[in-house]
Design a protein around this motif. Structure first.
Motif, PDB file in Angstrom:
ATOM      1  N   SER A 219       0.827  -1.210   0.000  1.00 27.97           N
ATOM      2  CA  SER A 219       0.000   0.000   0.000  1.00 27.97           C
ATOM      3  C   SER A 219       0.858   1.255   0.000  1.00 27.97           C
ATOM      4  CB  SER A 219      -0.933   0.001   1.213  1.00 27.97           C
ATOM      5  OG  SER A 219      -0.208  -0.164   2.413  1.00 27.97           O
ATOM      6  N   TYR A 220       2.033   1.195   0.619  1.00 25.13           N
ATOM      7  CA  TYR A 220       2.959   2.338   0.648  1.00 25.13           C
ATOM      8  C   TYR A 220       3.518   2.629  -0.736  1.00 25.13           C
ATOM      9  CZ  TYR A 220       7.394   4.746   1.700  1.00 25.13           C
ATOM     10  OH  TYR A 220       8.462   5.609   1.710  1.00 25.13           O
ATOM     11  N   VAL A 221       4.060   1.612  -1.398  1.00 23.02           N
ATOM     12  CA  VAL A 221       4.674   1.846  -2.701  1.00 23.02           C
ATOM     13  C   VAL A 221       3.624   2.135  -3.773  1.00 23.02           C
ATOM     14  CG1 VAL A 221       6.802   0.604  -2.194  1.00 23.02           C
ATOM     15  CG2 VAL A 221       4.853  -0.662  -3.080  1.00 23.02           C
ATOM     16  N   SER A 222       2.412   1.617  -3.619  1.00 23.90           N
ATOM     17  CA  SER A 222       1.342   1.972  -4.553  1.00 23.90           C
ATOM     18  C   SER A 222       1.022   3.452  -4.470  1.00 23.90           C
ATOM     19  CB  SER A 222       0.087   1.149  -4.270  1.00 23.90           C
ATOM     20  OG  SER A 222       0.289  -0.210  -4.570  1.00 23.90           O
ATOM     21  N   GLY A 223       1.017   3.992  -3.250  1.00 26.69           N
ATOM     22  CA  GLY A 223       0.765   5.420  -3.081  1.00 26.69           C
ATOM     23  C   GLY A 223       1.858   6.266  -3.701  1.00 26.69           C
ATOM     24  N   ILE A 224       3.113   5.827  -3.551  1.00 29.06           N
ATOM     25  CA  ILE A 224       4.232   6.554  -4.168  1.00 29.06           C
ATOM     26  C   ILE A 224       4.048   6.638  -5.678  1.00 29.06           C
ATOM     27  CG2 ILE A 224       6.705   6.379  -4.708  1.00 29.06           C
ATOM     28  CD1 ILE A 224       7.136   5.242  -1.930  1.00 29.06           C
ATOM     29  N   SER A 225       3.529   5.559  -6.264  1.00 32.54           N
ATOM     30  CA  SER A 225       3.411   5.478  -7.716  1.00 32.54           C
ATOM     31  C   SER A 225       2.151   6.133  -8.253  1.00 32.54           C
ATOM     32  CB  SER A 225       3.448   4.006  -8.137  1.00 32.54           C
ATOM     33  OG  SER A 225       3.194   3.865  -9.503  1.00 32.54           O
ATOM     34  N   ALA A 226       1.020   5.971  -7.569  1.00 33.69           N
ATOM     35  CA  ALA A 226      -0.274   6.381  -8.124  1.00 33.69           C
ATOM     36  C   ALA A 226      -0.664   7.812  -7.766  1.00 33.69           C
ATOM     37  CB  ALA A 226      -1.369   5.416  -7.655  1.00 33.69           C
ATOM     38  N   LEU A 227      -0.116   8.362  -6.678  1.00 34.06           N
ATOM     39  CA  LEU A 227      -0.454   9.720  -6.277  1.00 34.06           C
ATOM     40  C   LEU A 227       0.506  10.705  -6.935  1.00 34.06           C
ATOM     41  CD1 LEU A 227      -1.091   9.300  -2.431  1.00 34.06           C
ATOM     42  CD2 LEU A 227      -2.746   9.209  -4.294  1.00 34.06           C
ATOM     43  N   VAL A 228      -0.032  11.770  -7.494  1.00 29.12           N
ATOM     44  CA  VAL A 228       0.834  12.799  -8.057  1.00 29.12           C
ATOM     45  C   VAL A 228       1.399  13.642  -6.914  1.00 29.12           C
ATOM     46  CG1 VAL A 228      -0.430  12.838 -10.218  1.00 29.12           C
ATOM     47  CG2 VAL A 228      -1.070  14.429  -8.397  1.00 29.12           C
ATOM     48  N   GLU A 229       2.372  14.473  -7.224  1.00 28.22           N
ATOM     49  CA  GLU A 229       3.102  15.201  -6.189  1.00 28.22           C
ATOM     50  C   GLU A 229       2.191  16.088  -5.359  1.00 28.22           C
ATOM     51  OE1 GLU A 229       6.906  18.262  -5.934  1.00 28.22           O
ATOM     52  OE2 GLU A 229       6.708  16.898  -7.635  1.00 28.22           O
TER      53      GLU A 229
END
Length: 445
Positions: A219-229
């Motif tokens: 869930s952490y790395v998915s957020g890094i990838s899917a959320l824009v800055e």
């Protein structure tokens, strides 16, 4: 126990640094429905010293993908390896296929897990600055002063990240080093998971003759990838809808401040279709993929889906069902998953964030109409989040199902600082966990 944990985490970090020095590393997403492997090569043409302070992800173009492969997951339930021999074979298949595409061998791999019942804690600590200027030793001391909760002997810390520093009365500092002050305080987010599934995953990786260079929560790395800055900065939640679990992570000021998981996912929807129409799981998966949906229209009663008989797999005649019937089976389960996610967000105090954007990603988020259904259930702005584009990534692995793998690639190239990256004193104390992590962070920011 804490000393052993820090040594293990530091050993994995050392492995990652060795791999990056060699210029190649693999990332592995072990999920319930698929196992994905990407092989990364370090791009020496760019500045590897680009650093934006403690905990921040630097630029995203330090590497490129030279190999990618996926295979059907085996021996994994709810994101946890249950039949280790089968899981090991599947991992070996994915890694070997990625190596064949990359035309090179990898010895080090970073992996992410979606199971293990993650649990978040908000920690706080403060110390007096030894000298007038904050040094790395002061940072280590304030991290060590954070009250470690009694999280249980059968659980393991996966992430322990400083998310905010306060120097005297100046809050919101990303990196206090070399700044002048007297009293240094820190807010830290800690994420734990069950020790057994994490240990089983590590065992499967090592059985494939690979060195484990890091573990992360999916869930952490998915957020890094899917959320824009902007979403990571202003506050957003990422709901990673996988095959066996749905991971939830909340980001604020570019840090993860909360994570949880629901033990429901896309395979439960497939199972409902298989039971409802009395067809095999593989046929149900195909029907869900090509005809599925969660929002019915007036023409769905007339839109017929032909179910082919497979005499070698099941007994049944050639027949057809309407798309309205299919939606009637799928929608209740998807609503159940989204309502469970809403309960987790409410418990975390998500409504207190300045921006309340919700991003759906993961393979199960590809169902048509799920964004509008999620907006009604979650009561917030909802969009479907595809992983960030990274150089060399094949088109076949750019969908929402690969957000975890892409996010793990970004983390491998630009790891966020965690408390074991500093030379911590041994006097760590125990205290009760803080619940409602988002409210805690907002109050302390």
């Amino acid at each position: 126990m804490m000393g052993d944990l820090y040594r293990n985490q530091r050993a994995m970090r050392a492995m990652r640094q060795t791999a990056m020095q060699r210029g190649v590393i693999a990332v592995l997403d072990v999920g319930t429905s698929k196992i994905a492997c990407l092989i990364l090569v370090l791009d020496e043409s760019l500045d590897p010293e680009n650093d934006e302070g403690i905990g921040n992800l630097a630029g995203q173009e330090k590497f490129r993908v030279i190999g990618a492969a996926t295979t059907r997951s085996r021996g994994v339930e709810f994101g946890e390896a249950t039949v280790l021999r089968e899981t090991e074979r599947a991992i070996r298949t994915a890694v070997q296929a990625a190596q064949k595409m990359a035309q090179c061998r990898v010895d080090h791999v970073m992996a992410c897990a979606s199971g293990g019942r993650p649990r978040s804690y908000g920690l706080a600590g403060q110390v007096q600055v030894e000298r007038e200027i904050v040094t790395e030793s002061d940072v280590a001391h304030v991290l060590a002063s954070c009250d470690i909760p009694d999280y249980g002997a059968d659980r393991e810390i996966l992430h322990a990240q400083p998310v905010n520093f306060v120097l005297d009365h100046r809050s919101g500092l990303t990196d206090p080093r070399n700044q002048i002050g007297q009293r240094l305080a820190c807010d830290m987010h800690m994420l734990t998971a069950d020790r057994a599934p994490i240990g089983n995953l590590a065992h499967c990786v090592r059985r494939c003759d690979l060195e484990l260079a890091g573990l992360a929560m999916s869930s952490y790395v998915s957020g890094i990838s899917a959320l824009v800055e902007d979403e990571q900065e202003l506050g957003a939640a990422c709901i990673d809808m996988g095959g066996g679990t749905t991971g939830i992570s909340i980001f604020l000021k570019r840090h993860m401040i909360y994570a949880d998981a629901v033990r429901l996912g896309g395979e439960h929807v497939t199972h409902d279709i298989a039971m409802g129409f009395k067809i095999p799981m593989n046929v149900a998966e195909r029907i869900k993929t090509f005809h599925g949906g969660v929002v019915a229209t007036g023409v769905d009663d007339r839109d017929m889906i032909e179910i082919d008989a497979e005499s070698d797999r099941w007994d049944g005649e050639r027949r057809a069902v309407s798309r309205a019937e299919l939606i009637g089976i799928m929608r209740p389960r998807v609503e159940e998953i989204l309502e469970a996610a809403r309960e987790r967000l409410d418990a975390a105090g998500f409504e207190h964030l300045p921006s309340r954007q919700i991003v759906l990603t993961g393979g199960a988020s590809q169902v048509p109409g799920i964004d509008s259904l999620a907006a009604r259930i979650l009561g917030q702005q909802v969009r479907i989040g595809h992983p960030l584009r990274v150089r060399g990534l094949p088109q076949a692995v750019t969908g929402t199902a690969f957000s975890s793998a892409v996010g793990l690639s970004l983390l491998a190239a630009h790891p966020q600082d965690e408390c074991w990256d500093f030379e911590l004193p041994l006097d760590v104390r125990a205290a009760r966990p803080l619940k409602r992590a988002v409210k805690w962070f907002r109050a302390n920011w």
